[in-house]
Design a protein around this motif. Structure first.
Motif, PDB file in Angstrom:
ATOM      1  N   ARG A   1     -45.645  16.181 -38.336  1.00 38.08           N
ATOM      2  CA  ARG A   1     -44.244  16.131 -39.255  1.00 38.08           C
ATOM      3  C   ARG A   1     -43.265  16.903 -38.908  1.00 38.08           C
ATOM      4  O   ARG A   1     -42.054  16.763 -38.911  1.00 38.08           O
ATOM      5  CB  ARG A   1     -45.066  16.456 -40.614  1.00 38.08           C
ATOM      6  N   ARG A   2     -43.620  18.228 -38.245  1.00 40.06           N
ATOM      7  CA  ARG A   2     -42.455  19.154 -38.043  1.00 40.06           C
ATOM      8  C   ARG A   2     -41.949  19.124 -36.731  1.00 40.06           C
ATOM      9  O   ARG A   2     -40.780  19.516 -36.459  1.00 40.06           O
ATOM     10  CB  ARG A   2     -43.328  20.556 -37.974  1.00 40.06           C
ATOM     11  N   ALA A   3     -42.619  18.273 -35.864  1.00 41.54           N
ATOM     12  CA  ALA A   3     -42.174  17.966 -34.474  1.00 41.54           C
ATOM     13  C   ALA A   3     -40.710  17.445 -34.594  1.00 41.54           C
ATOM     14  O   ALA A   3     -40.692  16.422 -35.350  1.00 41.54           O
ATOM     15  CB  ALA A   3     -43.110  17.197 -33.613  1.00 41.54           C
ATOM     16  N   ASP A   4     -39.417  17.761 -33.966  1.00 43.38           N
ATOM     17  CA  ASP A   4     -38.460  17.343 -34.178  1.00 43.38           C
ATOM     18  C   ASP A   4     -37.977  16.329 -33.215  1.00 43.38           C
ATOM     19  O   ASP A   4     -36.839  15.672 -33.173  1.00 43.38           O
ATOM     20  CB  ASP A   4     -37.111  18.302 -34.605  1.00 43.38           C
ATOM     21  N   ASP A   5     -38.905  15.992 -32.535  1.00 46.72           N
ATOM     22  CA  ASP A   5     -38.448  14.773 -31.745  1.00 46.72           C
ATOM     23  C   ASP A   5     -39.727  13.902 -31.245  1.00 46.72           C
ATOM     24  O   ASP A   5     -40.906  14.404 -31.505  1.00 46.72           O
ATOM     25  CB  ASP A   5     -38.076  14.940 -30.234  1.00 46.72           C
ATOM     26  N   GLU A   6     -39.503  12.562 -31.164  1.00 49.27           N
ATOM     27  CA  GLU A   6     -40.648  11.721 -31.398  1.00 49.27           C
ATOM     28  C   GLU A   6     -41.761  11.866 -29.909  1.00 49.27           C
ATOM     29  O   GLU A   6     -42.882  11.829 -30.176  1.00 49.27           O
ATOM     30  CB  GLU A   6     -40.200  10.205 -31.116  1.00 49.27           C
TER      31      GLU A   6
ATOM     32  N   ALA B   1     -43.881  14.488 -31.067  1.00 50.44           N
ATOM     33  CA  ALA B   1     -45.111  14.009 -32.258  1.00 50.44           C
ATOM     34  C   ALA B   1     -46.106  13.183 -31.418  1.00 50.44           C
ATOM     35  O   ALA B   1     -47.224  13.333 -31.887  1.00 50.44           O
ATOM     36  CB  ALA B   1     -44.117  13.060 -33.141  1.00 50.44           C
TER      37      ALA B   1
ATOM     38  N   GLU C   1     -43.371  25.386 -41.614  1.00 51.79           N
ATOM     39  CA  GLU C   1     -41.998  24.749 -42.066  1.00 51.79           C
ATOM     40  C   GLU C   1     -41.138  25.059 -40.974  1.00 51.79           C
ATOM     41  O   GLU C   1     -40.186  24.138 -40.669  1.00 51.79           O
ATOM     42  CB  GLU C   1     -41.882  25.373 -43.516  1.00 51.79           C
ATOM     43  N   THR C   2     -40.787  26.141 -40.343  1.00 57.04           N
ATOM     44  CA  THR C   2     -39.952  26.431 -39.396  1.00 57.04           C
ATOM     45  C   THR C   2     -40.198  26.432 -37.963  1.00 57.04           C
ATOM     46  O   THR C   2     -41.504  26.279 -37.843  1.00 57.04           O
ATOM     47  CB  THR C   2     -39.421  27.989 -39.707  1.00 57.04           C
ATOM     48  N   ARG C   3     -39.355  26.378 -37.357  1.00 56.94           N
ATOM     49  CA  ARG C   3     -39.643  26.453 -35.690  1.00 56.94           C
ATOM     50  C   ARG C   3     -40.334  27.567 -35.669  1.00 56.94           C
ATOM     51  O   ARG C   3     -41.154  27.405 -34.435  1.00 56.94           O
ATOM     52  CB  ARG C   3     -38.243  26.457 -34.937  1.00 56.94           C
TER      53      ARG C   3
ATOM     54  N   TYR D   1     -40.325  26.001 -28.636  1.00 54.10           N
ATOM     55  CA  TYR D   1     -39.960  26.464 -30.287  1.00 54.10           C
ATOM     56  C   TYR D   1     -39.733  27.812 -30.186  1.00 54.10           C
ATOM     57  O   TYR D   1     -39.147  28.187 -31.486  1.00 54.10           O
ATOM     58  CB  TYR D   1     -41.285  26.115 -31.096  1.00 54.10           C
TER      59      TYR D   1
END
Ligand SMILES: [Fe+2]
Ligand SMILES: [Fe+2]
Length: 226
Positions: free
Chosen positions: A47-52, A55, A106-108, A169
């Protein structure tokens, strides 16, 4: 040259795996550890991963660990052994969670720290599994030894991937190096507790070092390293 620690580890697993009860114990520990994704860490990471792409890698990691658990369950079944329930004090993931507390990702920085911890846990597997594989081979269970070797190859891949993502990250190399050192220390503290608890648990149940001298040596070891 082998360190004292390695020699004790080899003797311990050789003695433990000499009997079916000991093989059931270790295989149960392996199954439960592979399934020990406390609090759904992988789902949270996905969910937190900011690219597909990322993920996708997280989902693959999760699937690998589930596959490993399945492989070890098959080893139990092939040997006609049943999965044992084990106390939390023998489980590294539970012990680490106890020390760090369950915090949401939550954060990086949270993602980086989670990967620093996963890295330490994966590294421990890569270090310990070959000893376990050798002991299964010696005990005459080459099929299980092959499974442990196969899983070790995956864990080697996980080590590289945890390092790559953790670094991605982090703000810079220095921050990542600090996180790696911090969580290696967290893991090492928990691992030492788990190891002593594991030796004590198996000694108490007569699963290992059955001779009087062996039991004396085992309890001395627990006292010395606790
Ligand atoms: Fe695994
Ligand atoms: Fe892994």
């Amino acid at each position: 040259m082998m360190s004292l620690d390695e020699r004790i580890g080899r003797r311990y697993f050789r003695s433990l795996l000499a009997r079916p009860e000991g093989r059931a114990h270790i295989l149960s520990l392996l199954v439960i550890s592979e399934e020990g994704d406390e609090g759904g860490v992988f789902d949270e990471l996905a969910r937190r991963a900011d690219d597909e792409d990322l993920a996708k890698v997280v989902r693959r990691h999760k699937a690998d660990e589930e596959r490993h658990a399945g492989l070890f369950r098959e080893c139990l079944a092939r040997n006609g052994l049943a999965l044992e329930e084990l106390p939390d004090e023998l489980l590294i993931v539970k012990q680490v969670a106890k020390d760090t507390g369950a915090k949401p990702i939550e954060t990086r920085t949270d993602v980086m720290n989670t990967y620093a911890l996963l890295l330490a846990i994966e590294k421990r597997g890569v270090e310990r599994f070959p000893v376990i594989a050798a002991a299964f081979r010696e005990a005459g269970d080459a099929a299980t030894a092959d499974v442990v070797d196969q899983v070790t190859a995956d864990e080697c891949r996980h080590v590289k991937y945890c390092a790559a993502i953790g670094r991605r990250y982090a703000n810079d190399d220095a921050e990542w190096s600090r996180a790696v050192a911090t969580y290696a220390a967290v893991e090492a503290r928990a691992f030492n507790r788990v190891r002593v608890a594991g030796i004590a648990y198996t000694l108490k149940r007569g699963l290992v070092w059955q001779s009087l001298l062996g039991r004396f040596a085992g309890w001395s070891l627990c006292a010395a390293t606790a």
